[in-house]
Design a protein around this motif. Structure first.
Motif: not given
Length: 1070
Positions: A343-344, A457-458, A470-472, A478-479
């Motif tokens: 879900p993240d 990272h992608f 960490p998510l962007e 975010n973070g």
RNA sequence: GCCCGGAUGGCGGAAUUGGUAGACGCAGCAGACUCAAAAUCUGCCGUUCGCAAGGAUGUGCAGGUUCGAUUCCUGUUCCGGGCACCA
């Protein structure tokens, strides 16, 4: 005197039967031990050498444990229901019961020759009504039970009814999310599938029963089957090849039929936990764990927007894509439910994929997309689950509808694709291309823009499934490190009322019915659309005699065609409230029904009052060692574990794992042999003009397969020769190097000789009578054919046998050998599955006939580790046979003219009563240590080699002493019971060696004072030095460094490190 | 495609915990016994250089960790089993 295995084996096998030496009692002062082989299916093809591998292994272990003082249960029986017998019946009109009985008898004959120690008085057959009475009875226990999630165990359904009457189902929610059976009674479950006690009491019988069906451990529902309209029948997966039936090539589609199921999913957690208590290989545990496939994630509901009504604008600012929706939207009635473990990644969702079977599709597909979607669904219908997942080609269709991201309102296109299966999760996924490889490829293929939520990272080239970064691009996430974001998102979804945490299992409930004849009938009667148990006093519910095995009108099993059987009972129990007659269930149970509990029946197989008495099951308890192949890893092994747990929960047995230890035997592969038949040859022949024209006029030459070259005298043909002389075979060397063969003058000469010979045999052969002469061969092809391995010696074909093979099909064969003349013909080879159709099976009975059971048993074990797959090669059996003869010569002098076996006179014996020396006892005790340890851990191949070493050493030492030989015989008895028993009696014993006591290892004979240490310089072995075992590190260093060889290699370089591992090795680093 | 396993001489395999790679057996070669054959016995037998002593190399492939790797790690190729109705 010679080792006459035929007489010896026959004599002892008979003696053992007469004295019932393998009879096992359920009462004994000895500790119990249960050794079990996996239930064999008695196939018509009989045993080949691959089958007994596991049986010999278990037999050795059972005999070994008996010598070690255990009361050993070692039974055998037959898993006798199954598809092949029914198929055979359809094709040959022979009743499955008859062919099965024949197969069993044949099996038994083959087994008996190998000298197994089964207690045949305990034999069971699943197709015997006395046995399947109890299979049906257990089914009823499952039918009358539900899984109480509060207590995590099976409990009685009457208990559940009482609970419903008291409190409704508030504490016992319906296990599956959707109803299996449509509820058409007086209850319409709307919110949460719950009802109160008062509501329950108002439900009519049909409604109540339908609800109970949702709880039962054995229940009825609807499931998809492979339906073949042309054959009017349901097909097994392996009867379907590339979407069409194997027989006849008719189209096969998925069809929903009423089916019985076992609610194994309720046991998922206990099946996982139980793995920690059993001794299975890690690989096996892993396979079962993966099969159960427990995952924790979230179920999320997305609102759906229909396609026409949206308008999306996208704006790219730097790396970020801004999306805005400009038109007010109306939502579809339904929501799209997806299951995700991540879900993240919700802000990285670029499209949704639903399974092509999903109910939603009809409702959300837009008019423009309808045709595309329908076409795609039609394509998917013809494909098996496996094909759908294995497909590398990316396929799919857009429904035209959009789902809405609940956090940012982004509209997400909804696709359908075959790689999403309806049965797993909710049948719909949210696709995150930057984090999932399959989603990524799908997005690339259909040009769906990809949102990057993991920044650098992608890389845009492939997905990155990390959880650690960490998510962007993810709004409020975010973070945050991805794995930490999971819980945050789930909590938020719960708050918003559109999602929840969810544990999901890949495992599905097990389909438990077959639309077949040859299986256990269900003890179920249908009354007014409700399934009721047949009263126990009617069991066994026996299979009727039938005339045909064709399916019922709606694809039901053949029993549906027999009203006399369906309506056989007239008692009150069978009459529906609405009147008329209750109908028996016409499906039958699948193969694994009988095999899920057979290990219990062996304990008490003659009990007519119970499936097995409690006293017996308490005494024998778990199977201590279970031997069989890994092919049963997730089928039989999981089902039998579940049945055991259910019987345990219901109080019938006192253990909840059936098999304490599992040993997986490898497969013995066949080594197939090939001959190479000459196919098309493109060649030029010299042929006179008249003949050529005549061929042409008489249509002997086929259009396009010839052409005139070089004026009109040279003609080029293909396939001409093979029509006249079809069976020309090329030996391996030539068949595998066709270019060289084509250029070979010798080969061309041979062809000319062959045609000339043919002409001599048939002077009137019009075709050949013209001047036909091979000139140049441009190219040739060969067709490899499998040939029976039993007419090939190693790789050399027995040409005479080949010509007689298959009723002389190849009697005219011309075999061009390795030198292209009439000499040795060498076959090609390939390792593949051992199977009759590949002509690579070897019958154990033939080998027993030639070398004896003892040799055969030991050779099978000598081939390699039990767990490993290995190809069969008969050649090596001589070595094991020689070993037994050598053993024999330790007892008896070899006679130039052998007396008859009955004249076993003491005069020829060479064994004696002398006292053994320490050196001889060392040989013996070395063997005891090795063989006992190896036998205990199923390392039989090394144990056999230890026997060989021991006998070789005793022969070299000329040791014929009883003191040494007798313990050796006892150790050998599990491996080679016949010769051991014979020699045991020759030594003057009158009891059977089966009950001797296993020799005890005495370490004092093996004590050494010094060791020949390998000495390496810089890791390279340079010499060996004999050093006392009690030498200290300093002493060793001194001795080693003083050694000439060491000095030479060390030269003057300083010693950096001196490694000395006591009793192992020495390494000097310079 | 997904899950699990495997790969060592001409062949089946051994090396149990990271410590002498190839035990044991088959096949092959040489010899003994025999009129001969069978049976039996003895010796040799991974590859390579060398008369030999001895050296180099070698456990699917490419890397890595270690004094030392068939064994542990990463990647990769090929083969076998399973993927829910073959059993």
């Amino acid at each position: 005197m010679e080792y006459n295995f035929r007489d010896i084996e026959q004599k002892w096998q008979q003696n053992w039967i007469e004295n019932k030496v393998y009879k096992v009692a359920n009462v004994s002062p000895k500790p119990k031990y249960y050794v079990l082989d996996m239930f064999p299916y008695p196939s018509g093809a009989g045993l080949h050498v691959g089958h007994p591998l596991g049986y010999i292994a278990s037999d050795i272990y059972a005999r070994f444990k008996r010598l070690k003082g255990f009361n050993v249960l070692h039974p055998m029986g037959y898993d006798a229901f199954g598809l092949p017998a029914e198929q055979y019946a359809i094709e040959h009109g022979i009743h499955p019961a008859v062919s099965t009985e024949n197969n069993i008898n044949n099996f038994r004959k083959q087994l008996d020759k190998i000298g197994f120690c089964y207690d045949w008085d305990r034999e069971v057959k699943t197709c015997d009504p006395k046995y399947y009475k109890w299979t049906q009875w257990i089914f009823l226990q499952l039918f009358n039970a539900y899984f109480n999630r509060k207590t995590q165990k099976a409990e009685s359904i009457t208990q559940l009814i009482k609970t419903f009457e008291k409190e409704g189902n508030i504490n016992h929610e319906i296990p599956n999310t959707g109803f299996q059976l449509p509820v058409t009674g007086n209850w319409k479950p709307e919110t949460g599938n719950t009802f109160t006690a008062d509501e329950w009491k108002t439900f009519d019988a049909f409604t109540q029963q339908s609800i109970l069906m949702e709880y039962r451990l054995a229940y009825c529902g609807y499931g998809e089957v492979n339906w073949c309209e042309a054959l009017g029948t349901v097909l097994a997966n392996d009867e379907v090849v590339n979407g069409v039936s194997e027989r006849g090539g008719h189209p096969v589609v998925k069809k929903k039929l009423r089916q019985w199921y076992l609610r194994i999913t309720e046991y998922a957690d206990r099946l996982l936990q139980g793995l920690q208590t059993v001794d299975f290989s890690d690989a096996m545990k892993e396979m079962q764990t993966n099969w159960i496939g427990k995952s924790t994630g979230a179920e999320i509901e997305f609102k759906i927007v229909l396609g026409e009504e949206h308008e999306v604008t996208e704006e790219k600012k730097g790396p970020i894509i801004h999306t805005s929706v400009s038109i007010a939207v109306t939502y579809a009635e339904e929501t799209l439910k997806v299951y995700t473990t991540r879900p993240d990644t919700i802000f990285g969702v670029d499209f949704m994929v639903v399974a092509p079977e999903h109910d939603l599709i009809d409702h959300i597909t837009t008019a423009e997309q309808k045709q595309t979607v329908d076409e795609y669904i039609a394509y998917v219908k013809s494909r098996s689950d496996r094909e759908r997942q294995a497909e590398k080609k990316i396929t799919g269709a857009f429904t035209g509808a959009y789902a809405v991201n609940p956090f940012n309102g982004k509209q997400i296109p909804i696709w359908i694709s075959e790689y999403v299966l309806a049965g797993y999760g909710t049948g719909a996924i949210m696709a995150v291309p930057c984090g999932d490889e399959r989603d990524f490829k799908f997005a690339k293929h259909f040009n769906i823009p990809i949102t990057n939520i993991i920044g650098k990272h992608f890389n845009g080239e492939e997905a990155n499934a990390t959880k650690e970064v960490p998510l962007e691009n993810s709004d409020f996430l975010n973070g945050i490190i991805m794995k930490d974001a999971i819980e945050i998102v789930v909590n938020k979804l719960v708050e918003m009322g559109i999602g929840k945490k969810k544990v999901n299992y890949k495992m599905r409930d097990a389909a438990f019915s077959r639309q077949r004849y040859w299986g256990e009938p269900f003890p179920i009667v249908w009354k007014d659309g409700v399934a009721y148990p047949v009263p126990e006093d009617k069991l066994p519910l026996e299979l009727p005699e039938v005339k045909t095995y064709s399916p019922g009108p709606e694809g039901e099993g053949p029993l549906a065609n027999i009203p006399d059987w369906i309506y056989q009972f007239q008692d009150a129990d069978f009459i529906p409230p609405s009147g008329g007659k209750g109908a028996l269930e016409t499906n039958t149970m699948p193969g694994y029904a009988g095999s899920s509990w057979y290990f219990l029946r062996y304990m008490d197989n003659e009990n007519e009052n119970e499936f097995a008495g409690k006293q017996a099951t308490d005494y024998w308890n778990q199977v201590d060692v279970y031997i069989g192949g890994t092919e049963h890893a997730v089928g039989h092994l999981l089902y039998s574990r579940m049945w055991t747990k259910a019987l345990y929960d219901l109080g019938y047995i006192s253990f909840d794992e059936p098999f304490k230890k599992l040993v997986n035997q490898g497969m013995i592969q066949g080594s197939s042999r090939f001959v190479y038949r000459l196919g098309n040859i493109s060649y030029q022949i010299k042929c006179d003009k008249e003949a050529a024209f005549e061929y042409y006029n008489k249509n002997i030459l086929i259009e396009n397969e010839w052409q005139i070259i070089e004026k009109e005298l040279l003609f080029q043909f293909t396939s001409f020769l093979s029509r006249i002389i079809p069976n020309i075979f090329l030996s391996k060397r030539h068949a595998t190097n066709l270019d060289a063969t084509a250029k070979s003058g010798l080969f061309i000469d041979q062809l000319n000789i062959i045609t000339k010979n043919e002409l001599e045999k048939n002077p009137n052969n019009f075709i050949l009578s013209s001047k036909v002469e091979f000139d140049i061969i441009n190219s040739l092809t060969i067709n490899p054919l499998r040939v029976d391995v039993n007419i090939v010696d190693g790789f050399e074909l027995d040409k005479e046998a080949f010509k007689k093979w298959r009723n002389g099909e190849f009697k005219d064969a011309i075999l061009l050998g390795e030198a292209l003349f009439n000499e040795a013909y060498i076959c090609g080879d390939e390792i593949e599955k051992m199977s009759k159709s590949k002509f690579n099976t070897v019958d154990p009975s033939d080998l027993v006939e030639k070398y004896g059971a003892d040799t055969f048993r030991m050779y099978e074990m000598f081939l390699g580790p039990v767990e490993q797959s290995k190809p069969w090669d008969t050649k090596g059996i001589e070595g094991v046979h020689r070993f037994l003869k050598k053993l024999w010569r330790l007892f008896y002098k070899e006679g130039s003219s052998a007396p008859s076996p009955s004249e076993r006179a003491g005069g020829e014996a060479v064994w004696n009563q002398e006292k053994a020396t320490d050196a001889e006892l060392k040989i013996l005790h070395k063997a005891i240590k090795k063989i006992e340890e190896d036998t205990e851990r199923f390392s039989y191949n090394t144990a056999v080699s230890a026997f060989m070493v021991c006998v070789n050493e005793l022969a070299d030492a000329k040791c014929n002493k009883r003191e040494v030989l007798e313990p050796l015989l006892i150790m050998l008895a599990p491996y080679a019971p016949h010769i051991s028993e014979e020699l045991w009696h020759a030594l003057g014993n009158s009891n059977s060696i089966l009950d001797a006591a296993y020799p005890t290892f005495n370490a004092q004979y093996l004590v050494e004072s010094a060791k020949e240490y390998p000495v390496s310089i810089n890791g390279k072995l340079r010499t060996n030095i004999n050093i006392a075992l009690d030498a200290s590190q300093e002493q060793v260093e001194q001795i080693v460094l003083a050694n000439d060889v060491v000095k030479k290699w060390v030269e003057d370089k300083p010693v950096k490190k001196f490694i000395f591992v006591k009793n192992k090795m020495i390494n000097v680093v310079v």
